[in-house]
Scaffold this active site. Structure first.
Site, mmCIF file in Angstrom:
data_model
loop_
_atom_site.group_PDB
_atom_site.id
_atom_site.type_symbol
_atom_site.label_atom_id
_atom_site.label_comp_id
_atom_site.label_asym_id
_atom_site.label_seq_id
_atom_site.Cartn_x
_atom_site.Cartn_y
_atom_site.Cartn_z
ATOM 1 N N HIS A 63 63.828 103.714 161.052
ATOM 2 C CA HIS A 63 64.646 102.674 160.411
ATOM 3 C C HIS A 63 65.253 103.308 159.162
ATOM 4 C CE1 HIS A 63 61.239 100.370 162.184
ATOM 5 N NE2 HIS A 63 62.073 99.372 162.327
ATOM 6 N N ASP A 106 62.890 103.626 156.274
ATOM 7 C CA ASP A 106 61.745 104.540 156.421
ATOM 8 C C ASP A 106 62.063 105.884 155.787
ATOM 9 O OD1 ASP A 106 60.818 102.594 158.167
ATOM 10 O OD2 ASP A 106 61.476 103.694 159.953
HETATM 11 C C1 XLS Z 1 58.061 95.582 165.341
HETATM 12 C C2 XLS Z 1 58.942 96.438 166.123
HETATM 13 C C3 XLS Z 1 59.737 97.454 165.339
HETATM 14 C C4 XLS Z 1 60.835 98.003 166.173
HETATM 15 C C5 XLS Z 1 61.920 98.674 165.416
HETATM 16 O O1 XLS Z 1 57.192 94.928 165.854
HETATM 17 O O2 XLS Z 1 58.192 97.042 167.131
HETATM 18 O O3 XLS Z 1 58.907 98.443 164.835
HETATM 19 O O4 XLS Z 1 60.359 98.884 167.132
HETATM 20 O O5 XLS Z 1 62.472 97.862 164.462
#
Ligand code: XLS
Ligand code: NI
Ligand code: NI
Length: 439
Positions: free
Chosen positions: A99, A102
């Site tokens: 993301h 991140d």
């Molecule tokens: C949250 C999601 C997230 C997605 C990406 O539960 O799994 O991590 O994979 O935004």
């Protein structure tokens, strides 16, 4: 600078190895049904759980001991990039995912956030020049900041919609810059808390508009990554609009978006929705919408998204069975959207966890391939539905039957004979295949 000095590159040592820092089943170059294991499995490390996550939860503070913990701000972001590429290389993973937040800290303004992102994205790009690890997908975090308190694309506040749109625009540009194979949309805060204050039709229209804008912009800049929607039924909100694959599919079809998207299916989201992982994969597959996988597993005794590393061989087998029948994942991959437990706080746990996940899916691949080679389920299933390949069944399937002809047929029937579904036998057979392949 090395962050994981104690760890040597992880090698394949075979099923009898007792070295905890070796692959027992994942042998990247081994051929399985015409492709290497690496090509079938397309593993990715998720940046947020591995380099950003600190072990905090709603009840407790961080626990993770990380060699980059003493840095702050952009220095911390840079240290994480260095550490991440060292880990990708030592694990020999072909992909990673992130993301925006991140990799780079959010600034006080959107411009400042962009500046931070630009610096780090350039650094990642430099590393990617000499690394073999590519970007499976990136995404914009549209859920952490308080501005998303009522949702992002489905927020009642158009100012929030605009801000979220800008973040996605930037995300698409970053994806293009780094050559991402896919771009993910997970609706973290989309969905309402109460109908008492919600215009549902308006919200769903907004969401569709948002996706159309993203599709248009990707086209405009020539970013040809596969767009993926990641369904989830709850947590943090109730996620009514992307509850599961079937709900997501109906939404995409209603708004003329189906051809632009596939699904990113997460195992733990499937079980939260009351489905099995393989159910979600199957629904996507038979509709030509299986795009990518967030490979993890939930704790069935806990009702939330625990994002554990996948170690259940039965589940990885049935998942790989769907993926093999899909002819692979195309541009998608198996992204470990998984975190080490809060109590597994030492850096080497990150390696143990990824090795466990990679080996578990490698076993799943081998078992599923053997099951398919031997047509263990196929022949049984074909026989089970044989009545539709002849006589009245064929008339039904070819559209030659109507309620008159079927009534006539039924009136003349003497006795209806059903046959056993043989569930226990099939499960025992799968166990037998798992045990044989593990040897
Ligand atoms: C949250 C999601 C997230 C997605 C990406 O539960 O799994 O991590 O994979 O935004
Ligand atoms: Ni996920
Ligand atoms: Ni999740």
């Amino acid at each position: 600078m090395s962050y994981f000095t104690a760890i040597q590159p992880i090698q394949y040592e075979g099923a009898t190895s007792r070295n905890p820092l070796a692959f027992k089943h994942y042998n990247p170059t081994e051929l399985v049904n015409g492709r290497t294991m690496e090509e079938w499995l397309r593993f990715a490390v998720s940046y947020w759980h591995t380099f950003t996550g600190d072990g905090s939860d709603p009840f407790g503070v961080s626990t993770m001991q990380r060699p980059w913990n003493h840095y702050q701000g952009l220095d911390l972001a840079k240290a994480r990039v260095e550490a991440s590429f060292e880990m990708f290389e030592k694990l020999n993973v072909p992909y990673f995912c992130f993301h925006d937040v991140d990799v780079a800290p959010e600034g006080n303004t959107l411009r400042e956030t962009y500046r931070n992102l630009d610096k780090i994205v350039q650094m990642i790009k430099e590393y990617m020049k000499t690394s073999r690890t590519k970007l499976l997908w990136n995404t914009a975090n549209l859920f952490t900041h308080p501005r998303y308190v009522h949702g992002a694309a489905t927020s009642p506040n158009a100012e929030v919609f605009a801000h979220a749109a800008a973040k996605v625009k930037k995300g698409l540009e970053i994806g293009k810059e780094l050559g991402a194979a896919n771009y993910v949309f997970w609706g973290g805060r989309e969905g309402y808390e109460t109908l008492l204050n919600t215009d549902m039709k308006q919200e769903v229209d907004q969401l569709a508009r948002f996706f159309h804008l993203a599709v248009d912009y990707a086209k405009e800049i020539g970013f040809d990554a596969q767009f993926l929607i990641e369904p989830k039924p709850k947590e943090p909100t109730k996620h009514q609009y992307d509850f599961d694959v079937a709900t997501g599919l109906a939404f995409l079809q209603s708004y003329g978006l189906k051809e632009h998207f596939k699904f990113n299916i997460e195992a733990n989201h499937a079980t939260l929705a009351g489905h099995s992982f393989e159910h979600e994969l199957r629904v996507a597959r038979i509709n030509g919408m299986l795009g990518s996988v967030d490979a993890n597993q939930g704790d069935l005794l806990l009702g939330w998204d625990t994002d554990e590393f996948p170690t259940d061989l039965y589940s990885t087998t049935l998942a790989m069975y769907e993926i093999l029948l899909n002819g692979g994942l195309g541009s998608g991959g198996l992204n470990f959207d998984a975190k080490v437990r809060r109590g597994s706080f030492e850096p080497e746990d990150l390696f143990y966890a990824h090795i466990a996940g990679m080996d578990s899916f490698a076993v799943g691949l081998k078992v599923a391939n053997k099951l398919l080679e031997d047509r263990v389920l196929e022949d049984f299933i074909a026989e089970r539905y044989r009545s539709y390949t002849e006589g009245v069944g064929l008339e039904i399937m070819e559209g030659r039957a109507n309620l008159h002809t079927l009534e006539k047929y039924a009136l003349e029937q003497t006795e209806i004979k059903n046959r056993s579904g043989r569930q226990e036998l099939l499960k025992a057979t799968i166990n037998q295949y798992i045990i044989e392949v593990k040897r």
